[in-house]
Design an enzyme around this catalytic site. Sequence first.
Site, PDB file in Angstrom:
ATOM      1  N   ASP A 118     -47.220   9.319   2.443  1.00  0.00           N
ATOM      2  CA  ASP A 118     -48.426   9.040   3.207  1.00  0.00           C
ATOM      3  C   ASP A 118     -49.264   8.081   2.509  1.00  0.00           C
ATOM      4  OD1 ASP A 118     -49.435  10.571   1.496  1.00  0.00           O
ATOM      5  OD2 ASP A 118     -50.211  12.305   2.749  1.00  0.00           O
ATOM      6  N   SER A 119     -48.784   7.541   1.391  1.00  0.00           N
ATOM      7  CA  SER A 119     -49.399   6.474   0.830  1.00  0.00           C
ATOM      8  C   SER A 119     -49.342   5.266   1.567  1.00  0.00           C
ATOM      9  CB  SER A 119     -48.643   6.219  -0.609  1.00  0.00           C
ATOM     10  OG  SER A 119     -47.295   6.193  -0.370  1.00  0.00           O
ATOM     11  N   ASP A 172     -43.249  12.467   3.905  1.00  0.00           N
ATOM     12  CA  ASP A 172     -44.339  13.428   3.873  1.00  0.00           C
ATOM     13  C   ASP A 172     -44.846  14.051   5.109  1.00  0.00           C
ATOM     14  OD1 ASP A 172     -45.620  13.641   1.450  1.00  0.00           O
ATOM     15  OD2 ASP A 172     -46.341  11.638   1.214  1.00  0.00           O
ATOM     16  N   LYS A 187     -42.066  16.843   2.750  1.00  0.00           N
ATOM     17  CA  LYS A 187     -42.741  17.300   1.468  1.00  0.00           C
ATOM     18  C   LYS A 187     -44.133  17.612   1.991  1.00  0.00           C
ATOM     19  CE  LYS A 187     -44.713  13.744  -1.187  1.00  0.00           C
ATOM     20  NZ  LYS A 187     -46.163  14.234  -1.404  1.00  0.00           N
ATOM     21  N   GLU A 232     -47.954  19.114   0.238  1.00  0.00           N
ATOM     22  CA  GLU A 232     -48.889  19.143  -0.705  1.00  0.00           C
ATOM     23  C   GLU A 232     -49.477  20.582  -0.981  1.00  0.00           C
ATOM     24  OE1 GLU A 232     -50.097  14.461  -0.869  1.00  0.00           O
ATOM     25  OE2 GLU A 232     -51.617  16.082  -0.911  1.00  0.00           O
ATOM     26  N   GLU A 242     -47.821  15.489 -10.106  1.00  0.00           N
ATOM     27  CA  GLU A 242     -48.604  14.561 -10.206  1.00  0.00           C
ATOM     28  C   GLU A 242     -49.661  14.517 -10.968  1.00  0.00           C
ATOM     29  OE1 GLU A 242     -50.591  10.791  -7.519  1.00  0.00           O
ATOM     30  OE2 GLU A 242     -49.635  12.645  -6.247  1.00  0.00           O
TER      31      GLU A 242
END
Length: 263
Positions: free
Chosen positions: A45-46, A84, A112, A114, A181
């Site tokens: 999602d960067s 993501d 993925k 978070e 991270e």
Amino acid sequence: MESITISQLKNWKRNKKKIAAITAYDFSFSRLFSNCGIPVILIGDSLGMTIQGHTSTLPVKIEDIAYHTKAVRKGAPNTFLISDLPFMSYYDTKQALKNTAKIIRSGANMIKMEGGKWLIEIIRELSNRLILICGHIGLIPQSFHYLGGYKVQGRKENDANKLIDEALLLEEAGINMLILECIPEKLAKKITESLSIPVIGIGSGKNTDGQILVMHDLLGITEGKTPSFTKNFLSESDSIQKAIQKYIYEVEHSIYPSKKHSF
């Protein structure tokens, strides 16, 4: 390159072979990265910042990830793809299942997410349905407002112990890989050695099972200031291909990240 599987990546951990991963968002770069021998690509999602021009990952939608996953899969048919689940696309089990199905159909091998303890039940449900899952703890960009910005996590003993506990709980719940991270190198080493699954680091020192970088940081094309843990490999190479090959070599031989890229 033969198709990369989660079984191979787990074997690499056991055999202490480092995993060099990178983000990609389109056909052309994913093909180039695949041809260079990159085994793992993250459709992150960067892209909210690198592709769409936002100041954070928060505006990214599931449709964006699906679109870019399809493009990357066309360019990298044998690479292990992680996609993501973006902000608020997995706030409950029903939504997580729906959006995971969309991403897997788009070509991802693994999704993925978070977060820590609050994800446990969602992870169990996905794992029970034989979905491959990558966890992500430490600095979690989707929660940067709550964290007070993009800061190193786990410096204090209580915070470090919490991250260790979360990593163990996530593995027990069913994740197949974990991204750490921006945590201290010693803490990342302890977590990596405590888990049986591959642990990939970004800004977390050299003692994880592999590394991942945003492609724009790796190639030195990020606008403005870049994080201290990144390295511009293109500045030391005369082509993108050689920059990627240098990145792979330095990760596999524990040259990158060095002390100056770690906390």
